[in-house]
Scaffold this active site. Structure first.
Site, PDB file in Angstrom:
ATOM      1  CB  SER A 186      -0.938  -0.039   1.210  1.00  0.00           C
ATOM      2  OG  SER A 186      -1.795   1.056   1.205  1.00  0.00           O
ATOM      3  CB  CYS A 187       0.013   4.521   0.679  1.00  0.00           C
ATOM      4  SG  CYS A 187      -1.246   4.053  -0.523  1.00  0.00           S
ATOM      5  CG  ASP A 188       5.086   4.039   3.127  1.00  0.00           C
ATOM      6  OD1 ASP A 188       5.303   3.395   4.171  1.00  0.00           O
ATOM      7  OD2 ASP A 188       5.242   3.567   1.990  1.00  0.00           O
TER       8      ASP A 188
ATOM      9  CG  ASN B 210       5.434   8.441  -1.795  1.00  0.00           C
ATOM     10  OD1 ASN B 210       5.307   9.578  -2.249  1.00  0.00           O
ATOM     11  ND2 ASN B 210       6.605   7.835  -1.724  1.00  0.00           N
TER      12      ASN B 210
ATOM     13  CD  GLU C 256      -0.743   4.627   4.297  1.00  0.00           C
ATOM     14  OE1 GLU C 256      -0.286   3.693   3.616  1.00  0.00           O
ATOM     15  OE2 GLU C 256      -0.441   5.814   4.120  1.00  0.00           O
TER      16      GLU C 256
END
Length: 418
Positions: free
Chosen positions: A5-7, A26, A93
């Site tokens: 996934s994302c941060d 991101n 997220e």
């Protein structure tokens, strides 16, 4: 599909420079998914019997919604990240845990991001909006266009004064008020510091046998399979992201956050089937007389993208060059085999051509990248000038983001055609 996934990151004074809250995210999505940046003005809704259509379901509308700027996958209603006119920023997220993921269509986490931004003028009010909607409508449904991909959500919510982590499992949730620096990745991370929670969250964990009711309650340990004792020493993106924030503690600026989002060794700047498809950084001064400034790439590969500034002022010019084409409304996975429409917006198209040039021609690639960094340096200087002087030319600011997008496109056009 692998659970990547994302941060999302936040830093609050005194971890930052200049009494500013710094937010960054991101968005890591499927490599071929286009993300657009759009502006939606504030609105008054007199006909409250008319329901609001989100990605899959309808929800009750509210009398008033705030202006928002959103970075979102172009096929859905919600957003991966964004901000509103009151300086509230939210990023979400994907998270997985012990609770089975619901594939039944409900609100996506991305819908909840947008709804929180449209309906709340502080970070904690946005948290309230999200958990109320979660209780009423639930979360679930496919989160990718043309592929099966479902998850629950965590959220990082910030404003000029504070930030909150909200982590969910089905309808159950825990929230932590942030101190100093904090990040979230695609795992639960709230442990024993729980500042707010679902009223039945502990009882449910006890009923499921996830908590014995005697030991100190640990949300992540109860609702996921993560060993929280080793969480901060693992090689995970969550751990690496925290280390990057902590390394710069006391000196964090918006440029620092951009640097963190571009970090490849940590995996935060992701490459592969899941790719960093868009990035966002926000500067939220604690001085209410200064404007909040939000920077978006609207393109993948942050190390090969330009962060461009957006400031809320009246009469914002349309963001035409980062708006994807509009297609007939249809369910994203209703047709099989599903053929994705071409959702590339003008900036995305030119950026993709430039990336090919950067990869194939060392000389031209260096020229393009040098010009991109020069443009971003001008962005940084303009932001600092505004924040130091407090002066905002509203006539210029209505075109601030669109003009920088046009300047970026010119860089690509001049080098691609030469």
């Amino acid at each position: 599909m692998e659970p990547y996934s994302c941060d999302t990151f936040v830093a609050l004074p005194p971890a930052t420079v200049g009494n500013r809250v710094i937010f960054g995210k991101n968005s890591d999505r499927l490599f071929d998914e286009v993300q657009e940046v759009i502006y939606c003005p504030a609105a008054v809704h007199n006909d409250l019997e008319k329901r609001l259509k989100c990605t899959y379901i309808e929800v009750d509308q509210v009398p008033e919604t705030y202006a928002v700027v959103l970075s979102r996958p172009a096929w859905l209603w919600g957003a991966e990240m964004g901000a509103n006119e009151h300086g509230v920023c939210i990023g979400n997220e994907a998270v997985w845990g012990r609770e089975d993921i619901s594939k039944e269509e409900a609100l996506l986490g991305m819908d909840l991001v947008r709804l929180g931004l449209e309906r709340a003028d502080t970070a904690e009010k946005a948290l309230d909006v999200i958990v109320d909607l979660l209780e009423k409508y639930g979360q679930g449904g496919n989160c990718a266009e043309g592929k099966e991909f479902s998850y629950y959500n965590s959220f990082l919510i910030a404003d000029r004064n504070e930030a909150w982590i909200l982590e969910t499992s089905g309808k159950y949730w825990a929230a932590e008020r942030v101190q100093g620096v904090r990040n979230i990745s695609n795992q639960l991370s709230i442990t024993t510091k729980i500042d707010r929670e679902h009223p039945d969250m502990r009882n449910y964990a006890k009923q499921r046998g996830w908590w014995d009711g005697k030991e100190e309650f640990d949300f992540t340990a109860a609702y996921s399979y993560i060993d929280t004792a080793a969480m901060m020493t693992s090689p995970s993106r969550y751990c690496q992201g925290y280390k990057l924030l902590d390394k710069h503690r006391g000196n964090i600026t918006f440029e620092t956050m951009m640097e963190i989002l571009r970090d490849r060794p940590s995996g935060i700047n992701m490459k592969g089937e899941f790719l960093t498809t868009a990035s966002m950084v926000s500067v939220l001064p604690q001085d209410p007389s200064l404007p909040c400034i939000h920077l978006f790439t609207a393109t993948p590969h942050p190390e090969r993208s330009v962060f461009k500034p957006f400031i809320f002022v009246p009469h914002i010019s349309p963001l035409l060059d980062t708006k994807s084409p509009t297609f007939e409304p249809e369910r994203p996975v209703a047709k099989k085999p599903y053929v994705k429409p071409d959702r590339r917006h003008p900036l995305y198209q030119k950026h993709q051509e430039a990336l090919e040039m950067i990869s194939n021609s060392k000389e031209k690639g260096k020229t393009i990248l040098d010009k991109m960094r020069k443009l971003e340096k001008a962005v940084s200087e303009e932001i600092e000038s505004i924040l130091q002087s407090g002066h905002l030319d509203e006539e210029k600011t209505v075109n601030l983001f669109p003009q920088y997008v046009k300047d970026e496109i010119k860089i690509y056009q001049s080098n691609i055609s030469s």
